[in-house]
Design a protein around this motif. Structure first.
Motif, short mmCIF file in Angstrom:
data_model
loop_
_atom_site.label_atom_id
_atom_site.label_comp_id
_atom_site.label_asym_id
_atom_site.label_seq_id
_atom_site.Cartn_x
_atom_site.Cartn_y
_atom_site.Cartn_z
N THR A 46 18.75 31.91 30.51
CA THR A 46 18.44 31.42 31.85
C THR A 46 19.67 31.67 32.72
O THR A 46 20.77 31.29 32.32
CB THR A 46 18.11 29.91 31.83
OG1 THR A 46 19.19 29.17 31.27
CG2 THR A 46 16.84 29.64 31.05
N PHE B 256 12.90 33.35 34.13
CA PHE B 256 13.04 32.26 33.17
C PHE B 256 14.28 31.48 33.59
O PHE B 256 15.36 32.05 33.74
CB PHE B 256 13.12 32.79 31.74
CG PHE B 256 11.77 33.26 31.28
CD1 PHE B 256 10.89 32.38 30.67
CD2 PHE B 256 11.36 34.56 31.52
CE1 PHE B 256 9.62 32.79 30.31
CE2 PHE B 256 10.09 34.98 31.15
CZ PHE B 256 9.22 34.10 30.54
N GLN C 252 6.48 27.37 24.59
CA GLN C 252 7.46 28.46 24.51
C GLN C 252 6.81 29.81 24.20
O GLN C 252 7.50 30.81 24.02
CB GLN C 252 8.58 28.15 23.51
CG GLN C 252 9.36 26.90 23.85
CD GLN C 252 10.52 26.64 22.92
OE1 GLN C 252 10.44 26.84 21.72
NE2 GLN C 252 11.62 26.18 23.51
N SER D 223 11.09 27.25 29.92
CA SER D 223 10.60 27.25 28.53
C SER D 223 11.48 26.43 27.59
O SER D 223 11.30 26.50 26.38
CB SER D 223 10.52 28.70 28.01
OG SER D 223 9.62 29.46 28.79
N ASN D 224 12.43 25.70 28.13
CA ASN D 224 13.35 24.95 27.26
C ASN D 224 12.66 23.81 26.52
O ASN D 224 11.70 23.22 27.01
CB ASN D 224 14.52 24.39 28.08
CG ASN D 224 15.62 25.40 28.27
OD1 ASN D 224 15.57 26.51 27.76
ND2 ASN D 224 16.64 25.01 29.02
N TRP E 83 15.41 26.80 22.20
CA TRP E 83 14.23 26.90 21.33
C TRP E 83 14.08 25.65 20.48
O TRP E 83 15.06 25.01 20.15
CB TRP E 83 14.34 28.13 20.43
CG TRP E 83 14.51 29.42 21.18
CD1 TRP E 83 15.65 30.15 21.31
CD2 TRP E 83 13.51 30.10 21.92
NE1 TRP E 83 15.41 31.25 22.09
CE2 TRP E 83 14.11 31.26 22.49
CE3 TRP E 83 12.15 29.85 22.19
CZ2 TRP E 83 13.41 32.17 23.27
CZ3 TRP E 83 11.47 30.76 22.97
CH2 TRP E 83 12.08 31.90 23.51
N ALA F 43 7.70 32.57 26.96
CA ALA F 43 9.06 33.09 26.79
C ALA F 43 9.11 34.08 25.63
O ALA F 43 9.74 35.14 25.72
CB ALA F 43 10.05 31.96 26.56
N LYS F 44 8.42 33.76 24.54
CA LYS F 44 8.39 34.66 23.39
C LYS F 44 7.66 35.95 23.73
O LYS F 44 8.10 37.04 23.34
CB LYS F 44 7.74 33.96 22.19
CG LYS F 44 8.61 32.86 21.62
CD LYS F 44 7.90 32.08 20.53
CE LYS F 44 8.75 30.90 20.08
NZ LYS F 44 8.02 30.00 19.20
N ILE G 114 17.91 30.27 25.98
CA ILE G 114 16.75 29.40 26.05
C ILE G 114 16.84 28.43 24.89
O ILE G 114 17.21 28.80 23.78
CB ILE G 114 15.44 30.23 26.01
CG1 ILE G 114 15.31 31.00 27.34
CG2 ILE G 114 14.23 29.34 25.77
CD1 ILE G 114 14.10 31.88 27.44
N ALA H 59 12.12 36.74 26.32
CA ALA H 59 13.17 36.13 27.14
C ALA H 59 14.24 35.54 26.22
O ALA H 59 13.95 35.08 25.13
CB ALA H 59 12.58 35.05 28.03
N ASP I 179 6.50 25.98 30.45
CA ASP I 179 6.04 26.66 29.24
C ASP I 179 6.39 25.79 28.04
O ASP I 179 7.30 26.10 27.27
CB ASP I 179 6.72 28.04 29.16
CG ASP I 179 6.42 28.82 27.90
OD1 ASP I 179 5.37 28.59 27.28
OD2 ASP I 179 7.24 29.69 27.56
N ASP J 89 16.76 34.72 33.40
CA ASP J 89 16.36 36.02 32.87
C ASP J 89 15.30 36.55 33.83
O ASP J 89 14.31 35.86 34.10
CB ASP J 89 15.79 35.85 31.45
CG ASP J 89 16.09 37.02 30.53
OD1 ASP J 89 16.52 38.09 31.03
OD2 ASP J 89 15.88 36.88 29.31
#
Length: 185
Positions: free
Chosen positions: A123, A45, A112, A79-80, A184, A115-116, A182, A120, A109, A125
């Protein structure tokens, strides 16, 4: 810059499946199953702007070049939240791949959800899976951090890769990665 550690997903966890867009390949959907390595798969990640990622990205690409031919594949995932962090947008991912000469897949992603599923937190990760996609290593790449004057060696990942290739047990003690959280939604 935040000092967020990994959540340290339980060893033995099966890699959560995913299918994500690769901005550098015209947003082609790529799946874990189609990208996984013959012997092992490192899921990272990461993002474009994080100083912790920028600190290790050149060594990460070097490790990829060293281990791809030995059956270990790398997959980067961003995933940001790009609404709050436009520097991590898919368009900027393409520029980042070009600028840093990244050869491993770097996927987006946007929901997200991936990542979930990996739990994760930061970053970079790192999650390293064996040929059966069972988690055998999660944690830091090495002891280097932006500004700590320690050389970026990739030591912890190299030990995990070499143990897998030699059929040896992984290290019992695995240190969490540390990086920016990350972003979110």
């Amino acid at each position: 810059m935040s000092n967020t550690p990994s959540n340290m997903l339980a060893l033995g966890t099966k890699a959560p499946d995913f299918k994500l867009a690769n901005p550098s390949k015209n947003n082609e959907l790529q799946s874990l199953d189609s990208l996984k390595g013959k012997k092992g798969t490192l899921v990272i990640f990461m993002c474009n702007h994080c100083p912790f990622v920028l600190n290790v990205i050149d060594k990460l690409e070097e490790l990829y070049e060293d281990y791809k031919s030995q059956g270990i594949e790398f997959i980067g995932i961003n995933s940001n939240d790009v609404n709050s962090y436009p520097a991590d947008s898919p368009e900027m991912m393409i520029d980042f791949v070009d600028e840093k000469a990244i050869k491993f897949p770097y996927l987006f992603d946007g929901s997200q959800d991936v990542a979930k599923a990996f739990d994760a937190a930061c970053t970079p990760d790192f999650y390293f899976f064996d040929e059966n996609l069972s988690l055998i290593y999660r944690g830091q790449m090495d002891d280097s951090r932006p500004g700590n004057q320690k050389e970026v060696t990739g030591e912890d990942l190299i030990i995990a890769f070499e143990n897998l290739l030699a059929g040896a047990d992984q290290e019992d003690f695995q240190r969490p990665s540390l990086g920016c959280n990350i972003k979110w939604r």
